[in-house]
Motif scaffolding. Structure first.
Motif, PDB file in Angstrom:
ATOM      1  N   ASN A  53       0.825  -1.210   0.000  1.00  0.00           N
ATOM      2  CA  ASN A  53       0.000   0.000   0.000  1.00  0.00           C
ATOM      3  C   ASN A  53       0.858   1.259   0.000  1.00  0.00           C
ATOM      4  N   LEU A  54       1.891   1.271   0.826  1.00  0.00           N
ATOM      5  CA  LEU A  54       2.755   2.441   0.933  1.00  0.00           C
ATOM      6  C   LEU A  54       3.583   2.656  -0.330  1.00  0.00           C
ATOM      7  N   HIS A  55       4.091   1.572  -0.908  1.00  0.00           N
ATOM      8  CA  HIS A  55       4.863   1.694  -2.151  1.00  0.00           C
ATOM      9  C   HIS A  55       4.021   2.305  -3.259  1.00  0.00           C
ATOM     10  N   ARG A  56       2.771   1.874  -3.369  1.00  0.00           N
ATOM     11  CA  ARG A  56       1.892   2.387  -4.422  1.00  0.00           C
ATOM     12  C   ARG A  56       1.472   3.830  -4.138  1.00  0.00           C
ATOM     13  N   GLU A  60       7.630   7.559  -5.094  1.00  0.00           N
ATOM     14  CA  GLU A  60       8.893   8.297  -5.140  1.00  0.00           C
ATOM     15  C   GLU A  60       9.777   8.005  -3.927  1.00  0.00           C
ATOM     16  N   SER A  61       9.250   7.319  -2.911  1.00  0.00           N
ATOM     17  CA  SER A  61       9.993   7.049  -1.680  1.00  0.00           C
ATOM     18  C   SER A  61      10.903   5.847  -1.835  1.00  0.00           C
ATOM     19  N   THR A  62      11.998   5.847  -1.077  1.00  0.00           N
ATOM     20  CA  THR A  62      12.927   4.724  -1.094  1.00  0.00           C
ATOM     21  C   THR A  62      12.373   3.573  -0.266  1.00  0.00           C
ATOM     22  N   ALA A  63      12.969   2.402  -0.423  1.00  0.00           N
ATOM     23  CA  ALA A  63      12.538   1.238   0.350  1.00  0.00           C
ATOM     24  C   ALA A  63      12.706   1.485   1.847  1.00  0.00           C
ATOM     25  N   GLU A  64      13.781   2.158   2.231  1.00  0.00           N
ATOM     26  CA  GLU A  64      14.000   2.450   3.643  1.00  0.00           C
ATOM     27  C   GLU A  64      12.941   3.413   4.168  1.00  0.00           C
ATOM     28  N   GLN A  65      12.595   4.417   3.392  1.00  0.00           N
ATOM     29  CA  GLN A  65      11.551   5.360   3.807  1.00  0.00           C
ATOM     30  C   GLN A  65      10.203   4.668   3.962  1.00  0.00           C
ATOM     31  N   ILE A  66       9.910   3.745   3.055  1.00  0.00           N
ATOM     32  CA  ILE A  66       8.650   3.006   3.139  1.00  0.00           C
ATOM     33  C   ILE A  66       8.612   2.146   4.392  1.00  0.00           C
TER      34      ILE A  66
END
Length: 317
Positions: A53-56, A60-66
């Motif tokens: 959900n957060l990735h979608r 624009e966010s990085t994997a660490e930010q997600i």
């Protein structure tokens, strides 16, 4: 038999957590909730759904930010649970000291129009404190639409907590008649309308993806003329909450029609998305909010294939 044993164990653990939460200081509730949320995140419960959900939503966010946002969402959920249990044993003065209301006179003016009001909220911040907040600051009881818990004994305790300060509850499902009756009696109705609606619900763009969205709040307001107020508690740095509210714009939406219901639903969904984008870690990302999106897309594709392509003047292209 096994289900009964499971229910008894769940109830015992819940009662222990309730007594423990009531004994905590307010700063300690945030620390305990943070620890519980971190443990839940580490356990992997619904982590795949949350991260997807957060990735979608934030491509624009990085994997660490997600991952950090996801961890924050788990912590927020646990903190909200601890806050609900803690609040059930506190005085009105203590509860009021944790909420920062703004422009109460304007809020009260909306309520005093004489048509009741629908407060539309979400699983955001410590949402279980909202009934206490509204009752204490507006001196007006609420009628809440609630989802019953599977464990009946736990449900009875949670329901009693929600009914404190003179509030009442209506089970989700056959609730429309109860809501209409409440509004006719000039009462305030509280609905959490951010979870997925059924496949038949209107699909509203939410974080640039069509999501089945409950239409009930918009429909009831257009039928009764009651104001629709978007309302959330936003957790601030010191652990207290800002009581944020705004009346949903209804300009150009006179009368009850399906088009007006869909447009009003779109408007209040946009307000929710705006606040989630500002405070993404405070929303319940673990929910399958977009579970009907692929159904919606496939349905539209089938409809497009079934209708022959035509030019603007009605002739076949």
């Amino acid at each position: 038999m096994l289900r009964q044993i499971q229910n008894q164990i769940e109830y015992f653990l819940f009662r222990c957590l309730l007594l423990f939460a009531r004994s905590l200081s307010f700063p300690a509730t945030n620390r305990v909730g943070t620890l519980l949320g971190s443990a839940a995140f580490a356990s992997g419960f619904r982590k795949r759904v949350t991260l997807e959900n957060l990735h979608r939503a934030f491509p624009e966010s990085t994997a660490e930010q997600i991952r950090n946002l996801a961890r924050g969402a788990y912590r927020n959920y646990a903190i909200s649970l601890v806050h609900m249990l803690w609040a059930s044993g506190q005085s009105e003065a203590i509860l009021k000291s944790k909420i920062n209301p703004t422009s109460l006179d304007r809020f009260q003016a909306i309520i005093k129009r004489g048509k009741g009001a629908v407060l539309l909220s979400a699983h955001f911040g410590s949402w279980e404190l909202l009934p206490h907040s509204v009752r204490l600051f507006l001196d007006h009881p609420l009628v809440m639409i609630v989802q019953r818990q599977r464990n009946g004994r736990i449900d009875a305790v949670v329901d009693a907590i929600r009914k404190q300060h003179g509030n009442s509850t209506v089970p989700m499902g056959p609730s429309s008649r109860g809501l209409l009756t409440a509004l006719r009696e000039k009462k305030i109705v509280l609905i959490l309308g951010d979870q997925s609606g059924p496949k038949e619900a209107p699909f509203i763009d939410f974080f640039k993806r069509p999501a089945a969205t409950h239409r009930g709040a918009a429909a009831i307001c257009l039928k009764t003329g009651a104001p629709l107020i978007f309302l959330i508690l936003i957790r601030v740095e010191n652990g207290t909450f800002d009581l944020h509210y705004e009346e949903v714009d209804r300009s150009g939406l006179e009368g009850y029609t399906e088009e007006n219901v869909t447009e009003l639903t779109r408007r209040h969904t946009a307000l929710l998305e705006e606040q989630i984008r500002r405070h993404p870690e405070q929303w319940l990302w673990m929910h399958k909010r977009w579970k009907h999106t692929e159904y919606y897309r496939s349905r539209n594709e089938m409809n497009e294939r079934a209708v022959p392509a035509e030019s603007i003047d009605g002739e076949r292209a």
